[in-house]
Design an enzyme around this catalytic site. Structure first.
Site, PDB file in Angstrom:
ATOM      1  N   GLU A 188       8.982 -33.309  -0.457  1.00  0.00           N
ATOM      2  CA  GLU A 188       8.407 -33.309   0.885  1.00  0.00           C
ATOM      3  C   GLU A 188       7.285 -34.356   0.933  1.00  0.00           C
ATOM      4  O   GLU A 188       6.443 -34.331   1.821  1.00  0.00           O
ATOM      5  CB  GLU A 188       7.907 -31.921   1.271  1.00  0.00           C
ATOM      6  CG  GLU A 188       6.952 -31.294   0.265  1.00  0.00           C
ATOM      7  CD  GLU A 188       6.515 -29.900   0.673  1.00  0.00           C
ATOM      8  OE1 GLU A 188       5.884 -29.777   1.729  1.00  0.00           O
ATOM      9  OE2 GLU A 188       6.817 -28.947  -0.073  1.00  0.00           O
TER      10      GLU A 188
ATOM     11  N   CYS B 244       8.881 -26.544  -0.272  1.00  0.00           N
ATOM     12  CA  CYS B 244       8.953 -26.370  -1.729  1.00  0.00           C
ATOM     13  C   CYS B 244      10.299 -25.840  -2.201  1.00  0.00           C
ATOM     14  O   CYS B 244      10.523 -25.703  -3.406  1.00  0.00           O
ATOM     15  CB  CYS B 244       7.870 -25.406  -2.191  1.00  0.00           C
ATOM     16  SG  CYS B 244       6.233 -25.978  -1.805  1.00  0.00           S
TER      17      CYS B 244
ATOM     18  N   THR C   3      -5.766 -25.828  -3.861  1.00  0.00           N
ATOM     19  CA  THR C   3      -4.349 -25.588  -4.167  1.00  0.00           C
ATOM     20  C   THR C   3      -3.547 -26.888  -4.098  1.00  0.00           C
ATOM     21  O   THR C   3      -2.339 -26.857  -3.913  1.00  0.00           O
ATOM     22  CB  THR C   3      -3.742 -24.509  -3.228  1.00  0.00           C
ATOM     23  OG1 THR C   3      -3.728 -24.998  -1.876  1.00  0.00           O
ATOM     24  CG2 THR C   3      -4.522 -23.226  -3.281  1.00  0.00           C
TER      25      THR C   3
ATOM     26  N   SER D 220       0.629 -17.932   5.486  1.00  0.00           N
ATOM     27  CA  SER D 220       1.654 -18.435   4.562  1.00  0.00           C
ATOM     28  C   SER D 220       1.744 -17.537   3.328  1.00  0.00           C
ATOM     29  O   SER D 220       2.840 -17.280   2.817  1.00  0.00           O
ATOM     30  CB  SER D 220       1.366 -19.883   4.163  1.00  0.00           C
ATOM     31  OG  SER D 220       0.260 -19.979   3.290  1.00  0.00           O
TER      32      SER D 220
ATOM     33  N   HIS E   8       7.748 -19.452  -7.665  1.00  0.00           N
ATOM     34  CA  HIS E   8       7.090 -20.641  -7.113  1.00  0.00           C
ATOM     35  C   HIS E   8       5.593 -20.337  -7.113  1.00  0.00           C
ATOM     36  O   HIS E   8       5.176 -19.277  -6.631  1.00  0.00           O
ATOM     37  CB  HIS E   8       7.590 -20.881  -5.678  1.00  0.00           C
ATOM     38  CG  HIS E   8       6.736 -21.827  -4.897  1.00  0.00           C
ATOM     39  ND1 HIS E   8       6.495 -23.113  -5.309  1.00  0.00           N
ATOM     40  CD2 HIS E   8       6.032 -21.667  -3.739  1.00  0.00           C
ATOM     41  CE1 HIS E   8       5.694 -23.710  -4.440  1.00  0.00           C
ATOM     42  NE2 HIS E   8       5.394 -22.853  -3.473  1.00  0.00           N
TER      43      HIS E   8
ATOM     44  N   ASN F 234      -0.559 -27.049  -7.472  1.00  0.00           N
ATOM     45  CA  ASN F 234       0.738 -26.993  -6.793  1.00  0.00           C
ATOM     46  C   ASN F 234       1.460 -28.320  -6.974  1.00  0.00           C
ATOM     47  O   ASN F 234       0.835 -29.379  -6.946  1.00  0.00           O
ATOM     48  CB  ASN F 234       0.555 -26.704  -5.293  1.00  0.00           C
ATOM     49  CG  ASN F 234       1.843 -26.201  -4.635  1.00  0.00           C
ATOM     50  OD1 ASN F 234       2.910 -26.168  -5.255  1.00  0.00           O
ATOM     51  ND2 ASN F 234       1.746 -25.796  -3.378  1.00  0.00           N
TER      52      ASN F 234
ATOM     53  N   SER G 264       7.927 -23.165   2.523  1.00  0.00           N
ATOM     54  CA  SER G 264       7.403 -22.808   3.841  1.00  0.00           C
ATOM     55  C   SER G 264       8.328 -23.297   4.933  1.00  0.00           C
ATOM     56  O   SER G 264       9.113 -24.233   4.739  1.00  0.00           O
ATOM     57  CB  SER G 264       6.024 -23.439   4.030  1.00  0.00           C
ATOM     58  OG  SER G 264       5.067 -22.724   3.301  1.00  0.00           O
TER      59      SER G 264
HETATM   60  P1  HMG Z   1      -9.583 -19.240   1.228  1.00  0.00           P
HETATM   61  O1  HMG Z   1      -9.789 -18.747   2.603  1.00  0.00           O
HETATM   62  O2  HMG Z   1     -10.470 -20.332   0.788  1.00  0.00           O
HETATM   63  O3  HMG Z   1      -9.748 -18.156   0.132  1.00  0.00           O
HETATM   64  O4  HMG Z   1      -8.048 -19.708   1.140  1.00  0.00           O
HETATM   65  P2  HMG Z   1     -10.041 -16.586   0.232  1.00  0.00           P
HETATM   66  O5  HMG Z   1     -11.334 -16.339   0.892  1.00  0.00           O
HETATM   67  O6  HMG Z   1      -8.834 -15.874   0.742  1.00  0.00           O
HETATM   68  O7  HMG Z   1     -10.193 -16.297  -1.325  1.00  0.00           O
HETATM   69  C1  HMG Z   1      -9.136 -16.491  -2.204  1.00  0.00           C
HETATM   70  C2  HMG Z   1      -9.162 -15.389  -3.223  1.00  0.00           C
HETATM   71  O8  HMG Z   1     -10.319 -15.549  -4.052  1.00  0.00           O
HETATM   72  C3  HMG Z   1      -9.276 -13.980  -2.618  1.00  0.00           C
HETATM   73  O9  HMG Z   1      -8.468 -13.133  -3.431  1.00  0.00           O
HETATM   74  C4  HMG Z   1     -10.744 -13.648  -2.815  1.00  0.00           C
HETATM   75  O10 HMG Z   1     -11.000 -12.241  -2.885  1.00  0.00           O
HETATM   76  C5  HMG Z   1     -10.998 -14.310  -4.153  1.00  0.00           C
HETATM   77  P3  HMG Z   1      -7.266 -12.284  -2.753  1.00  0.00           P
HETATM   78  O11 HMG Z   1      -7.874 -11.384  -1.776  1.00  0.00           O
HETATM   79  O12 HMG Z   1      -6.403 -13.300  -2.062  1.00  0.00           O
HETATM   80  O13 HMG Z   1      -6.617 -11.613  -3.898  1.00  0.00           O
HETATM   81  N1  HMG Z   1     -12.411 -14.565  -4.463  1.00  0.00           N
HETATM   82  C6  HMG Z   1     -12.951 -14.368  -5.668  1.00  0.00           C
HETATM   83  N2  HMG Z   1     -12.414 -13.892  -6.812  1.00  0.00           N
HETATM   84  C7  HMG Z   1     -13.244 -13.822  -7.908  1.00  0.00           C
HETATM   85  N3  HMG Z   1     -14.559 -14.162  -7.885  1.00  0.00           N
HETATM   86  C8  HMG Z   1     -15.128 -14.641  -6.749  1.00  0.00           C
HETATM   87  C9  HMG Z   1     -14.298 -14.759  -5.570  1.00  0.00           C
HETATM   88  N4  HMG Z   1     -14.531 -15.172  -4.309  1.00  0.00           N
HETATM   89  C10 HMG Z   1     -13.355 -15.059  -3.631  1.00  0.00           C
HETATM   90  N5  HMG Z   1     -16.416 -14.984  -6.756  1.00  0.00           N
HETATM   91  C11 HMG Z   1      -5.791 -20.055   0.493  1.00  0.00           C
HETATM   92  C12 HMG Z   1      -7.144 -19.464   0.077  1.00  0.00           C
HETATM   93  C13 HMG Z   1      -4.801 -19.833  -0.635  1.00  0.00           C
HETATM   94  C14 HMG Z   1      -5.302 -19.360   1.762  1.00  0.00           C
HETATM   95  C15 HMG Z   1      -5.989 -21.583   0.755  1.00  0.00           C
HETATM   96  O14 HMG Z   1      -6.349 -22.220  -0.446  1.00  0.00           O
HETATM   97  C16 HMG Z   1      -4.773 -22.260   1.345  1.00  0.00           C
HETATM   98  O15 HMG Z   1      -4.594 -22.306   2.553  1.00  0.00           O
HETATM   99  N6  HMG Z   1      -3.874 -22.854   0.463  1.00  0.00           N
HETATM  100  C17 HMG Z   1      -2.676 -23.552   0.957  1.00  0.00           C
HETATM  101  C18 HMG Z   1      -1.578 -22.599   1.397  1.00  0.00           C
HETATM  102  C19 HMG Z   1      -0.870 -21.899   0.263  1.00  0.00           C
HETATM  103  O16 HMG Z   1      -0.946 -22.275  -0.891  1.00  0.00           O
HETATM  104  N7  HMG Z   1      -0.074 -20.867   0.611  1.00  0.00           N
HETATM  105  C20 HMG Z   1       0.699 -20.152  -0.363  1.00  0.00           C
HETATM  106  C21 HMG Z   1       1.962 -19.514   0.213  1.00  0.00           C
HETATM  107  S1  HMG Z   1       2.966 -20.692   1.104  1.00  0.00           S
HETATM  108  C22 HMG Z   1       3.794 -21.568  -0.168  1.00  0.00           C
HETATM  109  O17 HMG Z   1       3.822 -21.158  -1.274  1.00  0.00           O
HETATM  110  C23 HMG Z   1       4.436 -22.850   0.233  1.00  0.00           C
HETATM  111  C24 HMG Z   1       3.677 -24.094  -0.174  1.00  0.00           C
HETATM  112  O18 HMG Z   1       3.803 -24.334  -1.558  1.00  0.00           O
HETATM  113  C25 HMG Z   1       4.157 -25.304   0.660  1.00  0.00           C
HETATM  114  C26 HMG Z   1       5.639 -25.604   0.694  1.00  0.00           C
HETATM  115  O19 HMG Z   1       6.509 -24.763   0.706  1.00  0.00           O
HETATM  116  O20 HMG Z   1       5.926 -26.810   0.814  1.00  0.00           O
HETATM  117  C27 HMG Z   1       2.194 -23.963   0.122  1.00  0.00           C
END
Ligand code: HMG
Length: 389
Positions: A79, A111, A152, A201, A233, A275, A308
């Site tokens: 992609e 992906c 990520t 996501s 994945h 990733n 996605s």
């Molecule tokens: P965010 O809002 O920065 O993070 O986004 P958050 O506030 O949700 O925190 C992340 C985690 O850290 C949480 O854990 C917190 O509790 C924890 P969870 O509740 O999720 O288990 N946390 C801590 N843990 C330990 N000590 C601390 C602490 N503070 C917080 N001090 C997000 C995170 C992944 C959403 C963001 O990075 C993002 O948007 N990433 C891109 C999207 C993504 O990867 N999606 C995955 C599913 S979709 C997919 O897999 C397809 C993809 O590969 C694309 C494709 O297909 O081409 C993405």
């Protein structure tokens, strides 16, 4: 007849940024990135690497002259395409010296696309068992500096040789699929970075996993205990852990402990790269097979592919007796030898990619140790260099 993955290799950048340092620079707790996201290091892809060079660098070291003579299908799942018309696979076939009588195509569904390539390839080899197919998932994952998606990011390519009597993994012919129009992550043609609804996501990913996993068990009459380990994945490694935890109630305490222990090996190498979109599931498979001493030939692995947009597939494979001979054994050492860059250097490299413009451009590649590099653009054509050519 057994058909499956005969060889499995990986390429990424020689540079990485430390996730604790990146967290501090972004005013986040280091443990948010290290534990909450589950990443320790993130590959920093320099301007001299793109989806084409990463793909060629992943495949070239594993291919013998006999493999090259037998390959009549090349699929590059990506992609991070470099052209809206011409397939990156054409460039990759040339760099690898494949025969002109080869079917070369690029596949896209976020992906998921490399998995579509694997399934196409296994069907092809079942009909033509004397032939081999090369499937490569190659991407640079970009969300942008100072975005929630930034921790990520990453990038790299996984190359898989698909053949009869495979050394690594014999693939099952059954799978469970799900595909629907979902706006969780996408990249319009005018954007160089992905648009994403991050939390949404992650929820869709788990919904898809639960759906295809349970559907697979039901339609194939497979007991979950028959699956020694589940491989995911991994857009970030905590994502796979969340998905795994969501199905633990389906099995007893012993199986739960085994799945969780195997998962730590499956995410070991992904933790150090980030990733890589299409290749991510297959880097995790490589991590599982290279680092997990508890696995044995005959063990059945469950594989969850997610892209996605969205598309999910669950299928299985059985570890073969000669598995270790088909794997990229030097990978852990290569990852350990990478150079750490500062956050400032990572930001500069991130911003100095080849521009989507018509003028001639050159790329600094002297410090890039890889065999295949992108040197620039001339007359609106990307210029690739094979240092052994
Ligand atoms: P965010 O809002 O920065 O993070 O986004 P958050 O506030 O949700 O925190 C992340 C985690 O850290 C949480 O854990 C917190 O509790 C924890 P969870 O509740 O999720 O288990 N946390 C801590 N843990 C330990 N000590 C601390 C602490 N503070 C917080 N001090 C997000 C995170 C992944 C959403 C963001 O990075 C993002 O948007 N990433 C891109 C999207 C993504 O990867 N999606 C995955 C599913 S979709 C997919 O897999 C397809 C993809 O590969 C694309 C494709 O297909 O081409 C993405």
């Amino acid at each position: 007849m057994k058909v499956g993955i005969d060889k499995l290799h990986f390429a990424t950048s020689h540079l990485y940024v430390d996730m604790a340092e990146l967290a501090t620079a972004r005013q986040a707790e280091p443990d948010k990135y290290l534990i909450g996201i589950g990443q320790s290091k993130m590959a920093v892809i320099p301007p001299s690497q793109d989806a084409v060079t990463l793909a060629a660098n992943a495949a070239a070291p594993m291919l013998t002259a006999a493999d090259i003579a037998a390959i009549d299908l090349l699929v590059v799942g990506t992609e991070s395409g470099i052209d809206n018309s011409k397939a990156s696979a054409i460039y990759v076939a040339k760099l690898l010296g494949l025969d002109r009588r080869v079917r070369t195509i690029e596949m896209k569904e976020a992906c998921y696309a490399a998995t579509a390539g694997v399934q196409l390839a296994q069907d092809h080899v079942r009909v033509h068992p004397d032939k081999k197919a090369l499937v490569i998932g190659s991407d640079v994952a970009r969300y942008g500096l100072n975005t929630p998606g930034e921790p990520t990011q990453g990038g790299g390519a996984v190359a898989m040789l698909i053949s009869a009597d495979p050394k690594v993994l014999a693939l099952g012919t059954e799978s469970s699929l799900l595909s629907e129009d979902v706006m969780d992550f996408w990249r319009p043609l005018y954007h160089t970075e992905a648009l994403v609804d991050g939390k949404y996501s992650s929820n869709i990913y788990i919904d898809y996993f639960q759906d295809v996993f349970k559907n697979y068990l039901q339609t194939t009459q497979t007991s979950p205990e028959a699956l020694t380990a589940l491989v995911f994945h991994l857009p970030y490694t905590k994502m796979g852990l969340k998905a795994l935890r969501s199905v633990l109630p389906l099995v007893g305490a012993n199986q739960q402990a085994q799945w969780l222990a195997h998962f730590e090996h499956a995410r070991q190498l992904n933790r150090q790269v980030g990733n890589l979109y299409t290749g991510s599931l297959y880097l995790s498979l490589l991590s599982q097979l290279l680092t997990d001493p508890q696995l044995q030939p005959g063990n059945q692995l469950g594989l969850f592919s997610y892209g996605s947009g969205a598309e999910g597939e669950f299928y299985t494979g059985v570890i073969q007796p000669d598995c270790q001979a088909g794997l990229d054994q030097g990978l852990p050492q290569r990852l350990a030898r990478r150079r750490r860059v500062s956050v400032a250097e990572y930001e500069a490299l991130f911003s100095h990619q080849l521009q989507w413009r018509a003028d001639d451009q050159s790329v600094s590649y002297a410090d890039d140790p890889h065999r295949f590099v992108l040197t620039g653009q001339k007359d609106e054509q990307r210029q690739y260099l094979d240092r052994q050519g």
